[in-house]
Design a protein around this motif. Structure first.
Motif: not given
Length: 451
Positions: A224-228, A430-451
């Motif tokens: 989901t857009t709210r979980h990391a 605060l910002s209205g940004i909808q996805n938690i991946r866009d407020v974290q410097p290096y988001p960690r989510t399922p099947r997502n670990l770029i580096f």
């Protein structure tokens, strides 16, 4: 010289020669005059550098690519009637690091999906440039709020032998390739923490008021857009405080953080209002200026039953775990503002929450705010040893791993409460940004670990 300092003291530097370093946002060439938009990281807005064919090295300057690091020596010229308070008339432009032509951020709007693939470069894109500064400002707001009120900052461990929530969604920390944990590094099953709460409670029973602010981890296979999988939590703990005291602190903290960010990141918040959410400043300002109402879970269920048929999930019953649409309905339609829901059914809440006299509910609270629903969750902790022990036995929990936690009830325990604020979700709010991946410097989510 920093651009921020120049903009704050235009009159003092008007007509003076200054030297600046920064990165090129754009380089626009024309026959008689050319412009570089320079950003040095000191503030959100860029500084316009003007250079002409008469400048020595003009031909080289005209070829400087977007993203390049440069040094500029030039004359400060105040422009009181212009879009910016000043500009620099360049005398010299030197390249410190030329960006290759495949530099991925060009003068066009890039999708968030594309930018998530280049987390090492995306901080230079406007949205991320704004949110990561607000992330820093909000961090300072949190620390300032608690430090000014005498709270002690406790660094709780990231590696633990306990699952605080009892959900079992933990990452295992291991040096072996099997599950023979007695032969592992810690000689037991070790996990990344899902919460610092259990480890901070002993410090509350020492210093009275404490807080932990750090990374937590959850191995929940949610896209989901709210979980990391990695996220930051603020978790204060207050001794000699009941649920009502707890809610008072939550309300004061949220209002303080909103006002602090509006004061210390005005350019960034103006950007979010223009580009991300045209209502964000008004929305959070109204919350900061409002009184937070209080409503029991039972009262909320009654209100939802009246509106049955208005939701995607219309199976409304006492004992259900409220969905975001239900929470938003309560605060946006019923209360029309922020509201604490209290006294939740004990079966849907954590083992450490204090059981109420009715035997069915616990002294828990969730703060619901318009636009997002739940923002903060907290509770009065169960300080009665026998009640806590009985609850853990009925839940089938392994008491041996939490005997130290239960001992706190025997060694000078008292009424105490605490709460958790998801730092990343607060940034989204605060910002209205909808996805938690866009407020974290290096988001960690399922099947997502770029580096």
């Amino acid at each position: 010289m920093l651009v921020k300092k120049l903009k704050e003291q235009v009159e003092q530097y008007d007509g003076q020669i200054v030297t600046l370093q920064g990165w090129v946002r754009t380089n626009r060439n024309s026959k008689n005059v050319s412009f570089i938009e320079l950003n040095d990281g000191s503030c959100f807005s860029n500084l316009q550098i003007v250079y002409t064919p008469e400048m020595e090295g003009y031909a080289e300057a005209s070829k400087i690519t977007t993203g390049s690091a440069i040094e500029v020596e030039g004359l400060v010229k105040a422009t009181p009637n212009g879009k910016q308070p000043l500009e620099i008339e360049a005398k010299r432009v030197s390249v410190l690091g030329m960006a290759d032509h495949d530099y991925p951020l060009q003068k066009k709007r890039h999708s968030f999906e594309f930018l998530r693939e280049i987390p090492h470069v995306r901080p230079r894109a406007n949205t991320y440039y704004a949110i990561f500064r607000v992330r820093s400002v909000l961090s300072m707001a949190i620390h300032t709020f608690f430090q000014d009120r005498g709270y002690v900052y406790v660094h709780t461990p990231e590696i633990t032998g306990n699952d605080a929530e009892g959900a079992g969604e933990c990452f295992t920390v291991t040096t072996i390739k099997n599950q023979d944990y007695e032969k592992d590094f810690f000689a037991k099953h070790a996990q990344l923490t899902v919460s610092g709460q259990l480890h901070v409670e002993p410090f509350a029973l020492t210093y009275r008021n404490v807080y932990t602010f750090g990374p937590t981890f959850r191995a929940e296979n949610s896209n989901t857009t709210r979980h990391a999988s990695e996220f930051w939590m603020i978790e204060p703990e207050l001794a000699f405080a009941d649920l009502s005291d707890n809610m008072d602190v939550i309300e004061e903290m949220i209002k303080y953080c909103i006002n602090y960010v509006l004061e210390h990141a005005p350019e960034e918040m103006d950007f979010f209002q223009r580009v991300i959410d045209k209502n964000c400043i008004d929305r959070i300002t109204r919350v900061a200026n409002s009184d937070f109402k209080r409503m029991t879970y039972t009262e909320a269920i009654a209100e939802l039953e009246k509106a049955k048929g208005s939701f995607e999930n219309n199976e409304i019953y006492w004992g259900m775990d409220l969905q975001s649409e239900h929470e938003r309905y309560i605060c946006e339609k019923v209360v029309q503002g922020p509201v604490f829901l209290t006294d939740y059914p004990k079966d849907i809440k954590a083992f450490y929450m204090r059981e109420n006299a009715d035997g069915k509910t616990v002294a828990a609270c969730d703060l619901l705010v318009p636009y997002v629903g739940e923002l903060v969750g907290g509770s009065q902790r169960e300080e009665r040893y026998d009640v806590l022990k009985d609850k853990m036995e009925k839940m089938g929990m392994d008491e041996s791993t939490l005997q130290w936690y239960m001992d706190l009830r025997r060694f000078g325990g008292c009424v105490h409460s605490g709460f958790g604020l998801g730092f990343d979700r607060m940034l989204m709010y605060l910002s209205g940004i909808q996805n938690i991946r866009d407020v974290q410097p290096y988001p960690r989510t399922p099947r997502n670990l770029i580096f």
